[in-house]
Scaffold this motif. Structure first.
Motif, PDB file in Angstrom:
ATOM      1  N   ARG A  25       0.771  -1.054  -0.063  1.00  0.00           N
ATOM      2  CA  ARG A  25       0.127   0.536   0.492  1.00  0.00           C
ATOM      3  C   ARG A  25       0.780   0.949  -0.186  1.00  0.00           C
ATOM      4  NH1 ARG A  25      -3.753  -3.154   3.387  1.00  0.00           N
ATOM      5  NH2 ARG A  25      -2.320  -2.024   5.138  1.00  0.00           N
ATOM      6  N   TRP A  26       1.433   1.523   0.587  1.00  0.00           N
ATOM      7  CA  TRP A  26       2.883   2.518   0.967  1.00  0.00           C
ATOM      8  C   TRP A  26       3.831   2.508  -1.082  1.00  0.00           C
ATOM      9  CZ3 TRP A  26       8.193   1.775  -0.005  1.00  0.00           C
ATOM     10  CH2 TRP A  26       8.935   3.145   0.130  1.00  0.00           C
ATOM     11  N   SER A  29       1.539   4.000  -3.175  1.00  0.00           N
ATOM     12  CA  SER A  29       0.539   5.365  -2.954  1.00  0.00           C
ATOM     13  C   SER A  29       2.258   6.464  -3.170  1.00  0.00           C
ATOM     14  CB  SER A  29       0.444   5.510  -1.568  1.00  0.00           C
ATOM     15  OG  SER A  29       1.761   5.941  -0.587  1.00  0.00           O
TER      16      SER A  29
END
Length: 150
Positions: A25-26, A29
């Motif tokens: 997810r990091w 992003s």
């Protein structure tokens, strides 16, 4: 990655293949074109996740754990294993004795562990599960009795 350490583009493309859901997810992003090199990617990764690193707890953390009055075996064992899993090292024998000592002297599981000693954490967990099921059955029986009485 070890075969082509000088190929920056390949290193950046292969990097996410080793990530778990949180780190992915990091990674997803990150703004497009915000990273110019593999070195920059690893620096960004390290600086973001360094705050998520846990320092292992010392072994004496579990020595002071004990089952509280009114606490269920499930709650105590969950709390114990959460703390125990944060300890760095192999302390199987310590797990068995500290868990047992943390139980009240009159607790049936403690009596069972003294009467029929165990030799592995796996055996301890199996015995705990057996006693948790008994405790849950007793709790459900009390709930049913209350409903009947009302």
């Amino acid at each position: 990655m070890a075969l082509h350490p000088k190929d920056e583009a390949l290193m950046c493309k292969v990097f996410p293949s080793n990530l778990g859901p949180v780190t992915m997810r990091w990674f997803d992003s990150l703004r497009a074109n915000s990273i110019d090199s593999f070195k920059e990617l690893t620096w960004a990764f390290g600086s973001h996740f360094i705050t998520c690193t846990k320092v292992p707890r010392p072994i004496d953390s579990v020595l002071c754990l004990s089952m509280q009055e009114g606490e269920t075996l499930k709650t105590y064992s969950d709390r114990y294993w959460e703390m125990f899993n944060e300890i760095d090292g192999d302390f199987e024998d310590m797990a068995i004795s500290t868990f047992k000592v943390g139980l009240p002297t009159e607790h049936s599981l403690r009596k069972s562990l003294i009467g029929k000693p165990i030799t592995s954490v796996r055996q301890l967990m199996d015995r705990i599960d057996k006693y948790k099921r008994v405790e849950e059955d007793q709790q459900q029986g009390k709930g049913k009795a209350k409903v009947i009485l009302q």
